[in-house]
Scaffold this motif. Structure first.
Motif, PDB file in Angstrom:
ATOM      1  N   VAL A 239      -8.314  -7.335  15.056  1.00 51.16           N
ATOM      2  CA  VAL A 239      -8.783  -6.224  14.480  1.00 51.16           C
ATOM      3  C   VAL A 239      -7.636  -5.130  14.396  1.00 51.16           C
ATOM      4  O   VAL A 239      -7.236  -4.497  13.539  1.00 51.16           O
ATOM      5  CB  VAL A 239     -10.268  -5.674  14.747  1.00 51.16           C
ATOM      6  N   TYR A 240      -7.279  -4.607  15.655  1.00 51.10           N
ATOM      7  CA  TYR A 240      -6.054  -3.646  16.009  1.00 51.10           C
ATOM      8  C   TYR A 240      -4.968  -4.303  15.142  1.00 51.10           C
ATOM      9  O   TYR A 240      -4.131  -3.046  14.409  1.00 51.10           O
ATOM     10  CB  TYR A 240      -6.103  -3.620  17.265  1.00 51.10           C
ATOM     11  N   ASN A 241      -4.629  -5.491  15.080  1.00 51.89           N
ATOM     12  CA  ASN A 241      -3.209  -5.760  14.462  1.00 51.89           C
ATOM     13  C   ASN A 241      -3.694  -6.002  12.885  1.00 51.89           C
ATOM     14  O   ASN A 241      -2.448  -5.484  12.436  1.00 51.89           O
ATOM     15  CB  ASN A 241      -2.757  -7.200  15.104  1.00 51.89           C
ATOM     16  N   CYS A 242      -4.596  -6.301  12.476  1.00 47.36           N
ATOM     17  CA  CYS A 242      -4.990  -6.097  11.138  1.00 47.36           C
ATOM     18  C   CYS A 242      -4.567  -4.703  10.479  1.00 47.36           C
ATOM     19  O   CYS A 242      -3.868  -4.234   9.705  1.00 47.36           O
ATOM     20  CB  CYS A 242      -6.133  -6.727  10.596  1.00 47.36           C
ATOM     21  N   TYR A 243      -5.247  -3.910  11.351  1.00 48.38           N
ATOM     22  CA  TYR A 243      -5.122  -2.387  10.914  1.00 48.38           C
ATOM     23  C   TYR A 243      -3.453  -1.871  11.019  1.00 48.38           C
ATOM     24  O   TYR A 243      -3.249  -1.253  10.130  1.00 48.38           O
ATOM     25  CB  TYR A 243      -5.991  -1.694  11.957  1.00 48.38           C
ATOM     26  N   SER A 244      -3.064  -2.306  12.211  1.00 48.36           N
ATOM     27  CA  SER A 244      -1.450  -2.055  12.215  1.00 48.36           C
ATOM     28  C   SER A 244      -0.707  -2.453  11.033  1.00 48.36           C
ATOM     29  O   SER A 244       0.225  -1.748  10.453  1.00 48.36           O
ATOM     30  CB  SER A 244      -1.101  -2.190  13.608  1.00 48.36           C
ATOM     31  N   LEU A 245      -0.819  -3.743  10.726  1.00 49.99           N
ATOM     32  CA  LEU A 245      -0.121  -4.214   9.734  1.00 49.99           C
ATOM     33  C   LEU A 245      -0.488  -3.766   8.469  1.00 49.99           C
ATOM     34  O   LEU A 245       0.640  -3.434   7.457  1.00 49.99           O
ATOM     35  CB  LEU A 245      -0.443  -5.755   9.582  1.00 49.99           C
ATOM     36  N   LEU A 246      -1.695  -3.319   8.069  1.00 51.14           N
ATOM     37  CA  LEU A 246      -2.007  -2.667   6.648  1.00 51.14           C
ATOM     38  C   LEU A 246      -1.313  -1.424   6.705  1.00 51.14           C
ATOM     39  O   LEU A 246      -0.932  -1.038   5.369  1.00 51.14           O
ATOM     40  CB  LEU A 246      -3.464  -2.842   6.495  1.00 51.14           C
ATOM     41  N   LEU A 247      -1.644  -0.425   7.719  1.00 50.64           N
ATOM     42  CA  LEU A 247      -1.111   0.678   7.798  1.00 50.64           C
ATOM     43  C   LEU A 247       0.348   0.804   7.496  1.00 50.64           C
ATOM     44  O   LEU A 247       0.804   1.353   6.776  1.00 50.64           O
ATOM     45  CB  LEU A 247      -1.504   1.450   9.002  1.00 50.64           C
ATOM     46  N   GLY A 248       1.102   0.026   8.345  1.00 47.75           N
ATOM     47  CA  GLY A 248       2.851   0.058   8.240  1.00 47.75           C
ATOM     48  C   GLY A 248       3.052  -0.397   6.560  1.00 47.75           C
ATOM     49  O   GLY A 248       4.038   0.242   6.177  1.00 47.75           O
ATOM     50  N   ALA A 249       2.215  -1.123   6.068  1.00 41.47           N
ATOM     51  CA  ALA A 249       2.798  -1.713   4.591  1.00 41.47           C
ATOM     52  C   ALA A 249       2.559  -0.560   3.657  1.00 41.47           C
ATOM     53  O   ALA A 249       3.128  -0.060   2.895  1.00 41.47           O
ATOM     54  CB  ALA A 249       2.148  -3.042   4.337  1.00 41.47           C
ATOM     55  N   ASN A 250       1.157  -0.053   3.884  1.00 40.28           N
ATOM     56  CA  ASN A 250       0.546   0.733   2.919  1.00 40.28           C
ATOM     57  C   ASN A 250       1.417   2.293   2.877  1.00 40.28           C
ATOM     58  O   ASN A 250       1.283   2.964   1.990  1.00 40.28           O
ATOM     59  CB  ASN A 250      -0.662   0.972   2.960  1.00 40.28           C
ATOM     60  N   VAL A 251       1.827   2.791   3.855  1.00 46.64           N
ATOM     61  CA  VAL A 251       2.287   4.125   4.184  1.00 46.64           C
ATOM     62  C   VAL A 251       3.925   4.040   4.235  1.00 46.64           C
ATOM     63  O   VAL A 251       4.525   5.329   4.391  1.00 46.64           O
ATOM     64  CB  VAL A 251       1.997   4.717   5.434  1.00 46.64           C
ATOM     65  N   THR A 252       4.586   3.139   4.083  1.00 42.92           N
ATOM     66  CA  THR A 252       6.156   2.982   4.111  1.00 42.92           C
ATOM     67  C   THR A 252       6.733   2.865   2.642  1.00 42.92           C
ATOM     68  O   THR A 252       7.606   3.956   2.281  1.00 42.92           O
ATOM     69  CB  THR A 252       6.650   1.983   5.096  1.00 42.92           C
ATOM     70  N   THR A 253       6.238   1.866   2.162  1.00 46.19           N
ATOM     71  CA  THR A 253       7.025   1.498   0.850  1.00 46.19           C
ATOM     72  C   THR A 253       6.763   2.358  -0.205  1.00 46.19           C
ATOM     73  O   THR A 253       7.752   2.933  -1.003  1.00 46.19           O
ATOM     74  CB  THR A 253       6.607   0.127   0.283  1.00 46.19           C
ATOM     75  N   PRO A 254       5.633   2.951  -0.593  1.00 44.59           N
ATOM     76  CA  PRO A 254       5.429   3.859  -1.680  1.00 44.59           C
ATOM     77  C   PRO A 254       6.149   5.014  -1.504  1.00 44.59           C
ATOM     78  O   PRO A 254       6.716   5.375  -2.542  1.00 44.59           O
ATOM     79  CB  PRO A 254       3.687   4.147  -1.529  1.00 44.59           C
TER      80      PRO A 254
END
Length: 431
Positions: A239-254
């Motif tokens: 769960v923690y690593n899913c959260y981290s992967l999702l956060l990293g993708a969604n808050v950087t590229t845009p």
């Protein structure tokens, strides 16, 4: 965060500035403050009104030392200012909040699964998503590029993680709430940060339960099958690593997208240079990452007394490495306040540095390259069509609204319109 170009060291007193205040990055000018600090106070301790304190590090090489050397600086007590003085419950469980050897055991399998070679199979899907993203430009009316870009990463990250498409808009908003809990646009009652974390953790726990025992070739399934130290990951670790992967993708590229397009608007000569020589595209993408530096800071704690730029820092202290400042350090970047699509070398730290270098960087680079390939092929010039609004966040240097119009090249309106009208399923891609 405003991407300003201070011409000289401003007459500022960094000791009177609260670098932890999210409002500074929405309406203030941190680049002017960092410029002063790089020259006169490269390692500075700040004490907040509630008594908590941290050390700010602003020079490129010091930032790299903090992010690289886990023997002096640990990630396990917390990596963001939002966890300052509160031990992170994800410490030692989440890849981003762990040190070697645990960090290495988590990272190496994920790095192979998300390598540049592995991500290339996503190119047809990402290109189709890019064309759909840009399709509103064909209408000729003002279009909020930053708002649209916010949903862009979820279309491939959500698929990569095997998350149902109807959930993507809410997950996108929750990640914005997590990184900008004081921004009025993302507040939902009191305790926005806690509420966002709780909902995201519950979401992934429910998803794991719902998919238990099923064939799963997604990134979540990959995590479920991973082994470290001779055992499978526990549910809380997944769960923690899913959260981290999702956060990293969604808050950087845009925010790299919006920041780069804004730079093209402000420096039309640089965009003209790129369109005249598309071979500069890879360098332009890297310059956009340096320029926008979407991940604004990372935090570590000193394991022992140490020294940076001649300043002694005691053991057990929080140290904040400001990536946005490091990427404007004149000691490394010639004319750091110039946006240069041909910049080379360009050793920016937009994706971090050292063991914690962003594991999703290959996917982000593929997505950004394809996006700007299509922009160069279709857009002759962007024009700003309204005020720019910046995110109130000390972690993400973001643009939340950027209204634009575009002068399209011959045939572009038809091509983008056809992509929008086509709809239908996107090309498949799996791990």
């Amino acid at each position: 965060m405003r991407l300003t170009r201070p011409a000289q060291t401003p007459a500022l007193d960094p000791a009177e500035t609260d670098l932890a205040d999210p409002r500074l990055y929405a309406t203030g000018d941190p680049h002017a403050i960092w410029l002063t600090m790089r020259e006169h106070a490269p390692v500075l301790r700040q004490t907040l009104a509630d008594g908590r304190s941290f050390w700010s590090v602003v020079r490129y090489h010091d930032v790299n030392d903090v992010l690289r050397d886990h023997t002096r600086f640990t990630s396990e007590r917390g990596t963001l200012l939002s966890t300052l003085a509160v031990d992170d419950p994800a410490g030692g469980k989440m890849m981003a909040a762990s040190d070697p050897p645990r960090h290495t055991a988590l990272r190496e399998p994920l790095s192979r699964a998300m390598s540049m070679r592995a991500m290339r199979r996503w190119e047809p899907r990402i290109r189709q998503m890019v064309l759909r993203l840009l399709a509103p430009l064909a209408e000729g009316t003002p279009w909020d590029l930053a708002e649209a870009a916010a949903s862009f990463p979820m279309a491939f990250t959500g698929t990569l993680m095997g998350l149902p498409e109807p959930d993507w808009p809410r997950l996108t908003r929750l990640t914005s709430m997590a990184v900008a809990p004081t921004d009025s646009e993302f507040q939902e009652g009191r305790g926005t940060l806690v509420a966002a974390h709780h909902e995201l953790f519950e979401y992934f726990a429910d998803h794991l339960r719902a998919t238990a025992g099923t064939a799963d070739d997604s990134l979540v399934g990959f995590l479920r099958g991973m082994e470290i130290e001779g055992r499978r990951l526990r549910q809380d670790e997944i769960v923690y690593n899913c959260y981290s992967l999702l956060l990293g993708a969604n808050v950087t590229t845009p925010h790299a997208i919006a920041g780069t397009v804004l730079a093209f608007i402000e420096e039309p000569g640089q965009y003209a240079r790129l369109t005249a020589d598309p071979a500069l595209l890879t360098r332009a993408v890297e310059e956009g990452l340096r320029w926008s530096s979407p991940a604004n800071h990372f935090m570590r704690y000193t394991r022992r007394e140490t020294e940076l730029s001649g300043v002694r820092i005691p053991a057990g202290e929080a140290v904040v490495a400001w990536l946005g400042s490091a990427n404007r350090d004149r000691r490394v970047f010639a004319e750091p306040f110039a946006f240069d699509v041909g910049r080379s070398p360009n050793r920016h730290v937009a994706f971090g540095f050292g063991p914690h270098y962003c594991v999703g960087a290959p996917l982000a680079r593929v997505a950004l390259r394809i996006l700007f390939e299509e922009i160069v092929a279709n857009v002759g010039q962007f024009e700003q069509a309204g005020p720019v609004e910046h995110l109130a966040s000390n972690f993400v240097a973001g643009i939340k609204h950027l209204p634009v119009t575009a002068r399209l090249l011959d045939g572009a309106a038809e091509r983008l319109g056809a992509a929008h009208a086509a709809g239908g399923p996107l090309p498949e891609a799996v791990l």
